[in-house]
Design a protein around this motif. Structure first.
Motif, PDB file in Angstrom:
ATOM      1  N   HIS A 166       0.814  -1.228   0.000  1.00 47.97           N
ATOM      2  CA  HIS A 166       0.000   0.000   0.000  1.00 47.97           C
ATOM      3  C   HIS A 166       0.844   1.273   0.000  1.00 47.97           C
ATOM      4  O   HIS A 166       0.401   2.316   0.469  1.00 47.97           O
ATOM      5  CB  HIS A 166      -0.980   0.007   1.183  1.00 47.97           C
ATOM      6  N   GLY A 167       2.064   1.167  -0.551  1.00 46.93           N
ATOM      7  CA  GLY A 167       2.877   2.359  -0.735  1.00 46.93           C
ATOM      8  C   GLY A 167       2.520   3.071  -2.023  1.00 46.93           C
ATOM      9  O   GLY A 167       1.829   2.524  -2.886  1.00 46.93           O
ATOM     10  N   PRO A 168       2.993   4.307  -2.194  1.00 46.18           N
ATOM     11  CA  PRO A 168       2.635   5.101  -3.375  1.00 46.18           C
ATOM     12  C   PRO A 168       3.449   4.720  -4.602  1.00 46.18           C
ATOM     13  O   PRO A 168       4.596   4.281  -4.497  1.00 46.18           O
ATOM     14  CB  PRO A 168       2.971   6.530  -2.937  1.00 46.18           C
ATOM     15  N   ILE A 169       2.848   4.878  -5.782  1.00 46.51           N
ATOM     16  CA  ILE A 169       3.584   4.759  -7.038  1.00 46.51           C
ATOM     17  C   ILE A 169       4.327   6.071  -7.275  1.00 46.51           C
ATOM     18  O   ILE A 169       3.752   7.158  -7.173  1.00 46.51           O
ATOM     19  CB  ILE A 169       2.624   4.456  -8.200  1.00 46.51           C
ATOM     20  N   LEU A 170       5.610   5.969  -7.611  1.00 44.87           N
ATOM     21  CA  LEU A 170       6.452   7.146  -7.765  1.00 44.87           C
ATOM     22  C   LEU A 170       6.795   7.386  -9.230  1.00 44.87           C
ATOM     23  O   LEU A 170       7.324   6.476  -9.887  1.00 44.87           O
ATOM     24  CB  LEU A 170       7.759   6.976  -6.977  1.00 44.87           C
ATOM     25  N   PRO A 181       5.699   1.327   5.534  1.00 48.25           N
ATOM     26  CA  PRO A 181       5.632   0.280   6.554  1.00 48.25           C
ATOM     27  C   PRO A 181       4.948  -0.969   6.017  1.00 48.25           C
ATOM     28  O   PRO A 181       4.126  -0.897   5.098  1.00 48.25           O
ATOM     29  CB  PRO A 181       4.803   0.928   7.664  1.00 48.25           C
ATOM     30  N   ILE A 182       5.290  -2.113   6.582  1.00 45.19           N
ATOM     31  CA  ILE A 182       4.658  -3.376   6.242  1.00 45.19           C
ATOM     32  C   ILE A 182       3.867  -3.836   7.462  1.00 45.19           C
ATOM     33  O   ILE A 182       4.440  -4.156   8.495  1.00 45.19           O
ATOM     34  CB  ILE A 182       5.697  -4.433   5.840  1.00 45.19           C
ATOM     35  N   SER A 183       2.546  -3.804   7.346  1.00 46.33           N
ATOM     36  CA  SER A 183       1.648  -4.216   8.436  1.00 46.33           C
ATOM     37  C   SER A 183       1.994  -3.505   9.742  1.00 46.33           C
ATOM     38  O   SER A 183       2.314  -4.129  10.759  1.00 46.33           O
ATOM     39  CB  SER A 183       1.704  -5.735   8.632  1.00 46.33           C
ATOM     40  N   ALA A 184       1.912  -2.188   9.726  1.00 49.49           N
ATOM     41  CA  ALA A 184       2.209  -1.404  10.930  1.00 49.49           C
ATOM     42  C   ALA A 184       1.145  -1.641  12.009  1.00 49.49           C
ATOM     43  O   ALA A 184      -0.051  -1.625  11.722  1.00 49.49           O
ATOM     44  CB  ALA A 184       2.275   0.076  10.579  1.00 49.49           C
ATOM     45  N   PHE A 185       1.592  -1.866  13.235  1.00 47.63           N
ATOM     46  CA  PHE A 185       0.682  -2.038  14.368  1.00 47.63           C
ATOM     47  C   PHE A 185       0.642  -0.792  15.250  1.00 47.63           C
ATOM     48  O   PHE A 185      -0.413  -0.361  15.690  1.00 47.63           O
ATOM     49  CB  PHE A 185       1.110  -3.258  15.191  1.00 47.63           C
ATOM     50  N   ARG A 186       1.789  -0.201  15.531  1.00 48.77           N
ATOM     51  CA  ARG A 186       1.875   1.058  16.261  1.00 48.77           C
ATOM     52  C   ARG A 186       3.013   1.883  15.658  1.00 48.77           C
ATOM     53  O   ARG A 186       4.116   1.351  15.472  1.00 48.77           O
ATOM     54  CB  ARG A 186       2.160   0.824  17.751  1.00 48.77           C
ATOM     55  N   PRO A 187       2.825   3.175  15.363  1.00 45.33           N
ATOM     56  CA  PRO A 187       1.533   3.870  15.356  1.00 45.33           C
ATOM     57  C   PRO A 187       0.655   3.370  14.204  1.00 45.33           C
ATOM     58  O   PRO A 187       1.104   3.282  13.063  1.00 45.33           O
ATOM     59  CB  PRO A 187       1.913   5.337  15.166  1.00 45.33           C
ATOM     60  N   ARG A 188      -0.573   3.048  14.519  1.00 42.33           N
ATOM     61  CA  ARG A 188      -1.465   2.364  13.590  1.00 42.33           C
ATOM     62  C   ARG A 188      -1.766   3.188  12.344  1.00 42.33           C
ATOM     63  O   ARG A 188      -2.000   2.640  11.262  1.00 42.33           O
ATOM     64  CB  ARG A 188      -2.761   2.009  14.315  1.00 42.33           C
ATOM     65  N   ARG A 189      -1.780   4.510  12.487  1.00 43.85           N
ATOM     66  CA  ARG A 189      -2.180   5.357  11.358  1.00 43.85           C
ATOM     67  C   ARG A 189      -0.997   5.857  10.527  1.00 43.85           C
ATOM     68  O   ARG A 189      -1.193   6.610   9.576  1.00 43.85           O
ATOM     69  CB  ARG A 189      -3.007   6.538  11.863  1.00 43.85           C
ATOM     70  N   TRP A 190       0.215   5.453  10.876  1.00 46.38           N
ATOM     71  CA  TRP A 190       1.357   5.906  10.073  1.00 46.38           C
ATOM     72  C   TRP A 190       1.415   5.120   8.776  1.00 46.38           C
ATOM     73  O   TRP A 190       1.485   3.890   8.783  1.00 46.38           O
ATOM     74  CB  TRP A 190       2.668   5.751  10.841  1.00 46.38           C
ATOM     75  N   ARG A 191       1.362   5.810   7.654  1.00 45.35           N
ATOM     76  CA  ARG A 191       1.302   5.167   6.344  1.00 45.35           C
ATOM     77  C   ARG A 191       2.590   5.321   5.547  1.00 45.35           C
ATOM     78  O   ARG A 191       2.630   4.989   4.371  1.00 45.35           O
ATOM     79  CB  ARG A 191       0.131   5.752   5.537  1.00 45.35           C
ATOM     80  N   GLY A 192       3.628   5.866   6.188  1.00 41.55           N
ATOM     81  CA  GLY A 192       4.889   6.007   5.480  1.00 41.55           C
ATOM     82  C   GLY A 192       5.189   7.449   5.127  1.00 41.55           C
ATOM     83  O   GLY A 192       4.507   8.380   5.564  1.00 41.55           O
TER      84      GLY A 192
END
Length: 259
Positions: A166-170, A181-192
């Motif tokens: 679920h990372g962005p296309i560059l 991140p790969i399956s981030a648990f904490r912080p849950r809302r950090w998307r990279g």
């Protein structure tokens, strides 16, 4: 630059090996005197050829590589055709890539370096989640990321594992890298994060024996790492050749509008 002296490489499938023999018979094999590499296979073969060029130079610098698909996906390849190969090579468009350089230090103190075309990834080695501390340009940006892993992707690699995570296309020439991140648990809302291509990323693995972490640069793995530093190596330039209208930048752009 002339592109009429070809050296061929192929994957080990029956189809690719048969194509290799036919093309060598038709166009010859220049070997060390080549000014272009034609790779027959899929994206895996292309990545291994790029690494071979970086590591061995095939005798004379970084030769451009023109791939023809004899594999499954072929995102980095051109359609396979045996006719008019010299004409296709003469009008092919060039796309430039710079690899990532990974420097990993294990918990025992050993240093390992490797190059990556697509991404450098960190993964948990056991059932325990990894705990990672992230620095960008020597400044701590995230004190603790609990996750299955983390990756830093190039534009060329942004449509591969990075996209699945679920990372962005560059865009190819955007001058950015994707920290995902790969399956981030904490912080849950950090998307990279999107980082400038000159950024230096350092990741510390926390947890010692309880939370071992491995680092992977494309297919080169280092286990039980304590710290990994990653940056783009601008001194290495790799060139991929594509048929007109189908260069890598266009392919990456099209992926953003794929249904």
């Amino acid at each position: 630059m002339a592109r009429d002296r070809i050296t061929f490489v192929a994957s080990d499938t029956l189809e690719a090996q048969a194509a290799l023999q036919r093309l060598r018979h038709r166009y010859g094999e220049a070997g060390a005197n080549a000014d272009v590499i034609v790779a027959l296979g899929g994206d895996g073969l292309m990545l291994s050829t790029l690494h071979r060029v970086m590591e061995e130079d095939l005798g004379k610098g970084h030769l451009p590589i023109y791939g023809m698909n004899q594999g499954t996906l072929g995102f980095l390849m051109n359609p396979y055709a045996e006719d008019d190969l010299l004409l296709r090579l003469s009008v092919a468009e060039s796309s430039s890539l710079h690899p990532l350089r990974m420097k990993a230090r294990t918990r025992s103190g050993r240093i390992h370096e490797a190059l990556a075309i697509n991404e450098v990834s960190l993964f948990r080695e056991t059932h325990q989640a990894a705990k990672l501390r992230i620095f960008v340009d020597n400044r701590m940006r995230l004190d603790s990321l609990t996750c299955d892993g983390l990756l830093l992707a190039t534009p060329a690699g942004s449509t591969a594992y990075n996209l699945s995570a679920h990372g962005p296309i560059l865009p190819l020439n955007a001058g950015v890298l994707a920290l995902t991140p790969i399956s981030a648990f904490r912080p849950r809302r950090w998307r990279g994060a999107l980082l400038h291509h000159e950024a230096v990323v350092r990741v510390e693995a926390q947890g010692g024996d309880k939370r071992p972490v491995s680092a992977v640069a494309d297919n080169a793995e280092v286990r039980d790492v304590a710290e990994v530093e990653i940056e783009e190596d601008r001194e290495i330039t790799l060139k991929l050749l594509f048929d007109p209208g189908g260069a890598l930048g266009e392919r990456i752009l099209m992926e953003q509008f794929a249904p």
